[in-house]
Design a protein around this motif. Sequence first.
Motif, PDB file in Angstrom:
ATOM      1  N   THR A   1       0.835  -1.203   0.000  1.00 58.88           N
ATOM      2  CA  THR A   1       0.000   0.000   0.000  1.00 58.88           C
ATOM      3  C   THR A   1       0.869   1.253   0.000  1.00 58.88           C
ATOM      4  N   LEU A   2       1.951   1.256   0.829  1.00 55.20           N
ATOM      5  CA  LEU A   2       2.865   2.394   0.837  1.00 55.20           C
ATOM      6  C   LEU A   2       3.549   2.569  -0.518  1.00 55.20           C
ATOM      7  N   ALA A   3       3.708   1.461  -1.257  1.00 52.03           N
ATOM      8  CA  ALA A   3       4.327   1.536  -2.583  1.00 52.03           C
ATOM      9  C   ALA A   3       3.342   1.968  -3.663  1.00 52.03           C
ATOM     10  N   GLY A   4       2.098   2.223  -3.280  1.00 51.74           N
ATOM     11  CA  GLY A   4       1.111   2.696  -4.248  1.00 51.74           C
ATOM     12  C   GLY A   4       0.395   1.590  -4.970  1.00 51.74           C
ATOM     13  N   LEU A   5       0.391   0.377  -4.449  1.00 49.44           N
ATOM     14  CA  LEU A   5      -0.271  -0.746  -5.089  1.00 49.44           C
ATOM     15  C   LEU A   5      -1.495  -1.153  -4.264  1.00 49.44           C
ATOM     16  N   GLY A   6      -2.426  -1.852  -4.900  1.00 55.08           N
ATOM     17  CA  GLY A   6      -3.571  -2.387  -4.192  1.00 55.08           C
ATOM     18  C   GLY A   6      -4.764  -1.461  -4.183  1.00 55.08           C
ATOM     19  N   PRO A   7      -5.875  -1.939  -3.625  1.00 55.10           N
ATOM     20  CA  PRO A   7      -7.115  -1.141  -3.636  1.00 55.10           C
ATOM     21  C   PRO A   7      -6.989   0.171  -2.880  1.00 55.10           C
ATOM     22  N   ALA A   8      -6.233   0.218  -1.750  1.00 57.33           N
ATOM     23  CA  ALA A   8      -6.132   1.453  -0.958  1.00 57.33           C
ATOM     24  C   ALA A   8      -5.274   2.507  -1.635  1.00 57.33           C
ATOM     25  N   ALA A   9      -4.521   2.147  -2.672  1.00 56.85           N
ATOM     26  CA  ALA A   9      -3.641   3.124  -3.330  1.00 56.85           C
ATOM     27  C   ALA A   9      -4.431   4.198  -4.061  1.00 56.85           C
ATOM     28  N   ARG A  10      -5.688   3.949  -4.331  1.00 54.55           N
ATOM     29  CA  ARG A  10      -6.484   4.948  -5.051  1.00 54.55           C
ATOM     30  C   ARG A  10      -6.925   6.100  -4.153  1.00 54.55           C
ATOM     31  N   LEU A  11      -6.704   5.971  -2.836  1.00 57.87           N
ATOM     32  CA  LEU A  11      -7.062   7.058  -1.930  1.00 57.87           C
ATOM     33  C   LEU A  11      -6.037   8.182  -2.042  1.00 57.87           C
ATOM     34  N   ASP A  12      -6.510   9.408  -2.154  1.00 57.97           N
ATOM     35  CA  ASP A  12      -5.614  10.555  -2.328  1.00 57.97           C
ATOM     36  C   ASP A  12      -4.878  10.913  -1.051  1.00 57.97           C
ATOM     37  N   ASP A  13      -5.536  10.777   0.099  1.00 53.93           N
ATOM     38  CA  ASP A  13      -4.927  11.158   1.369  1.00 53.93           C
ATOM     39  C   ASP A  13      -4.059  10.008   1.868  1.00 53.93           C
ATOM     40  N   PRO A  14      -2.725  10.205   2.001  1.00 59.01           N
ATOM     41  CA  PRO A  14      -1.879   9.115   2.468  1.00 59.01           C
ATOM     42  C   PRO A  14      -2.209   8.690   3.901  1.00 59.01           C
ATOM     43  N   VAL A  15      -2.645   9.629   4.743  1.00 52.17           N
ATOM     44  CA  VAL A  15      -3.015   9.265   6.113  1.00 52.17           C
ATOM     45  C   VAL A  15      -4.204   8.315   6.105  1.00 52.17           C
ATOM     46  N   LEU A  16      -5.207   8.626   5.253  1.00 52.97           N
ATOM     47  CA  LEU A  16      -6.370   7.757   5.157  1.00 52.97           C
ATOM     48  C   LEU A  16      -5.989   6.387   4.606  1.00 52.97           C
ATOM     49  N   ALA A  17      -5.067   6.369   3.622  1.00 54.87           N
ATOM     50  CA  ALA A  17      -4.631   5.087   3.061  1.00 54.87           C
ATOM     51  C   ALA A  17      -3.952   4.225   4.119  1.00 54.87           C
ATOM     52  N   ILE A  18      -3.104   4.844   4.945  1.00 51.80           N
ATOM     53  CA  ILE A  18      -2.417   4.085   5.990  1.00 51.80           C
ATOM     54  C   ILE A  18      -3.402   3.618   7.059  1.00 51.80           C
ATOM     55  N   LEU A  19      -4.423   4.458   7.353  1.00 48.11           N
ATOM     56  CA  LEU A  19      -5.439   4.031   8.313  1.00 48.11           C
ATOM     57  C   LEU A  19      -6.175   2.792   7.804  1.00 48.11           C
ATOM     58  N   VAL A  20      -6.483   2.790   6.503  1.00 42.87           N
ATOM     59  CA  VAL A  20      -7.138   1.622   5.920  1.00 42.87           C
ATOM     60  C   VAL A  20      -6.223   0.399   6.016  1.00 42.87           C
ATOM     61  N   ALA A  21      -4.918   0.619   5.760  1.00 40.97           N
ATOM     62  CA  ALA A  21      -3.966  -0.489   5.870  1.00 40.97           C
ATOM     63  C   ALA A  21      -3.868  -0.983   7.314  1.00 40.97           C
ATOM     64  N   HIS A  22      -3.929  -0.038   8.283  1.00 41.28           N
ATOM     65  CA  HIS A  22      -3.930  -0.432   9.694  1.00 41.28           C
ATOM     66  C   HIS A  22      -5.144  -1.302  10.016  1.00 41.28           C
ATOM     67  N   VAL A  23      -6.298  -0.863   9.554  1.00 33.76           N
ATOM     68  CA  VAL A  23      -7.524  -1.630   9.806  1.00 33.76           C
ATOM     69  C   VAL A  23      -7.405  -3.028   9.221  1.00 33.76           C
ATOM     70  N   PHE A  24      -6.873  -3.111   7.999  1.00 30.38           N
ATOM     71  CA  PHE A  24      -6.716  -4.427   7.383  1.00 30.38           C
ATOM     72  C   PHE A  24      -5.734  -5.286   8.172  1.00 30.38           C
ATOM     73  N   LEU A  25      -4.614  -4.688   8.586  1.00 30.07           N
ATOM     74  CA  LEU A  25      -3.625  -5.438   9.349  1.00 30.07           C
ATOM     75  C   LEU A  25      -4.220  -5.955  10.657  1.00 30.07           C
ATOM     76  N   VAL A  26      -4.965  -5.086  11.351  1.00 31.43           N
ATOM     77  CA  VAL A  26      -5.600  -5.504  12.603  1.00 31.43           C
ATOM     78  C   VAL A  26      -6.630  -6.596  12.347  1.00 31.43           C
ATOM     79  N   ALA A  27      -7.423  -6.461  11.279  1.00 33.11           N
ATOM     80  CA  ALA A  27      -8.446  -7.464  10.979  1.00 33.11           C
ATOM     81  C   ALA A  27      -7.822  -8.818  10.680  1.00 33.11           C
ATOM     82  N   VAL A  28      -6.751  -8.815   9.878  1.00 30.96           N
ATOM     83  CA  VAL A  28      -6.089 -10.073   9.540  1.00 30.96           C
ATOM     84  C   VAL A  28      -5.487 -10.719  10.787  1.00 30.96           C
ATOM     85  N   LEU A  29      -4.813  -9.912  11.610  1.00 30.33           N
ATOM     86  CA  LEU A  29      -4.184 -10.462  12.806  1.00 30.33           C
ATOM     87  C   LEU A  29      -5.223 -10.968  13.805  1.00 30.33           C
ATOM     88  N   LEU A  30      -6.303 -10.185  13.991  1.00 26.44           N
ATOM     89  CA  LEU A  30      -7.341 -10.640  14.913  1.00 26.44           C
ATOM     90  C   LEU A  30      -8.011 -11.915  14.418  1.00 26.44           C
TER      91      LEU A  30
END
Length: 674
Positions: A254-283
């Motif tokens: 996601t940080l490299a600009g790939l994947g579904p979250a890469a289309r978000l313009d705000d990098p903070v929002l993109a990282i938040l989405v990645a955080h949510v995904f990481l937490v969901a996968v780990l949980l």
Amino acid sequence: MTTRTALPLSRALAFGASYAVLAVLARLTVVDGQTVSLVWPGAGVALLWLLAESPHRQRWVLGPLMAIHAGIAWFTGAPLLVVFFGALSVTWQTWLAVVLLRRWCPTLLGAGGTESFRSPRALAYTCAAGVLASILGAAIGAFGVWASGSGWDSWVPLAWFGRHFTGILVVGCIGHLAWEWHTQHVAPRARGGQRLELVVLWVASAVVVIAIFLQSLPIIFLIVPLCVWSAARFPTFLAALHALALGLGSLVLTLAGLGPAARLDDPVLAILVAHVFLVAVLLTGLTVGTLSDRIDELVVRMGQARARAAEQAELLAEMTESMDEGLIVLDRAGRIERSNGASRRLAHRVSPGTPDAVALADLVELVLNPASDHTGASRAELGVGDVQVPLDSGDDLVLSVSRTVLASERGDDDGPGVLLVLKEVTEHRQGIRPLVSFASTAAHDLRGPLTAIRAWLDLAAADLDPDSDTLASLRRAQGAAGQLADLIDDLLAHALAEAGDLLARDVPLSGAEGAVTQASVLLGPDDVLEVVDAGLPPVHADEIAVRQLFANLVDNAVKYARPGVPARVRVSARRRGSRVVIDVEDNGVGVDERERALIFQRFHRSDSVRAGFRGTGMGLSICQTIVHRHGGSIECLAAEPGPGSVFRFDLPAATSDGDPTPPTTPLDDALANA
């Protein structure tokens, strides 16, 4: 519960260095126009550091932690207020999380226990502690950003919460699992996968992640089945590492600009989405893993329970085989389910030379359907439940038969119904009649001379002056003669109870003709006899013996009443299987705990009543004999709340009682008539 010592200096330095390195790397993710980094894995390191330290030395962690955080933030160009409040937020956040974990999860390593997350409950409490601590940290840190006036927007509190909660969950939980993996024995899955399957899992996961992030369709949910596969087949620590790899891979892409979250313009929002995904996968991985741990624990417990049950069954079989009493288990239809060696030996004495099954069937038939002249109803030396079995040799075998209704574990009519206990009492029963007959004859022969002595004493006393010293001596002689007469009467009553003919029939306890009601004539004018239940269940016993039993107990309550306190007798009864359990409670002087087992012995009188109360010490012995001859037992208990005593005993239940419990069967009817 374990007691933790101080953390070694080398490990404390390792924790501090790890936090510093991760803090520097996290500060590199600060985007233009922001003062807060996008990730903060050091939150998990801080949690583990404080957990590893002794609860009495927390300041030795919180102080260095605050200093390291402030130094890194200041060195990387953070505003002064952000430096101060950021260090303060991490310190308070870590302290609160550890306090909650030690309170809610005392079985965790670092909280007093020796394990990591082994149940969904522990995982839920850990997440709750992380959420509450991250909320506190986000409130303090966001206030610092707002107060500094640099880089503030509405996403700051949420971003602060997300990065710290993700750090606690990812680094803290996985680090805690690694702590357990390194220091404790972690058993493999009960039906776990092999190394080849683990390799296939990792290869398939890498292919799926790359394939998902190289296109723009939102199919990232396909990663979830991989987490479930890993957690269900492998230990939770390995499943957590697998989930972490999936989440970090997604975050990096996601940080490299790939994947579904890469289309978000705000990098903070993109990282938040990645955080949510990481937490969901780990949980997902941790939840399935802890559920699998719980299932494995239950499987192990079930195996241990089966092993213990097998050992107990083997022990029980050895015990029953070594018993002198014969044991026979019958089902509801009267078929023989089990038997022990003693019962088979008795059966072969009755039917020698026949197979075990035939011999046991013959013995059960004779026990359940004895001839009328082979039971205690017509033979004085036989108690209620005794059966005389004729042998081919011409001798007789006397068996004491008792039975217990068994509950069927299967809940059907084919399960075990009745346990028969057969005890040979031939010699004992043959020896009772002559001894009791001698005691009865001796006591009867003493009555005539004693009556003459009492008559002559009365005549002599009538001719003496009322103030004569000789009259006082005669009065003492009259008292001694009266005591001797009472003793002879008790001896005769005991002889009748021990070897008298018993005619068992249904006897009412309450009502106008009940045994309890008739015993009330022994009460004084102020004494009270209370029947707790409206209708006491009737019993199947000898009527004369039952009346004497209650008369003795009521007389005992009146005799040993407290001075100046009217006697109060409460009688209650309840049906229990094929027996009626009866309680006779009084409010008298009571019986000392050390004396409760001795008062049923012949002529025994406790020290507390010997001086102040008259008696021969035979009344309760007679009661015990009557109860024993009816196949029951009697005991003395303390009255609640006291003072007083409770005499609890059981008698056979009436065969015509309408109580539906237990269910009446042909087998029950046969046993009730035995």
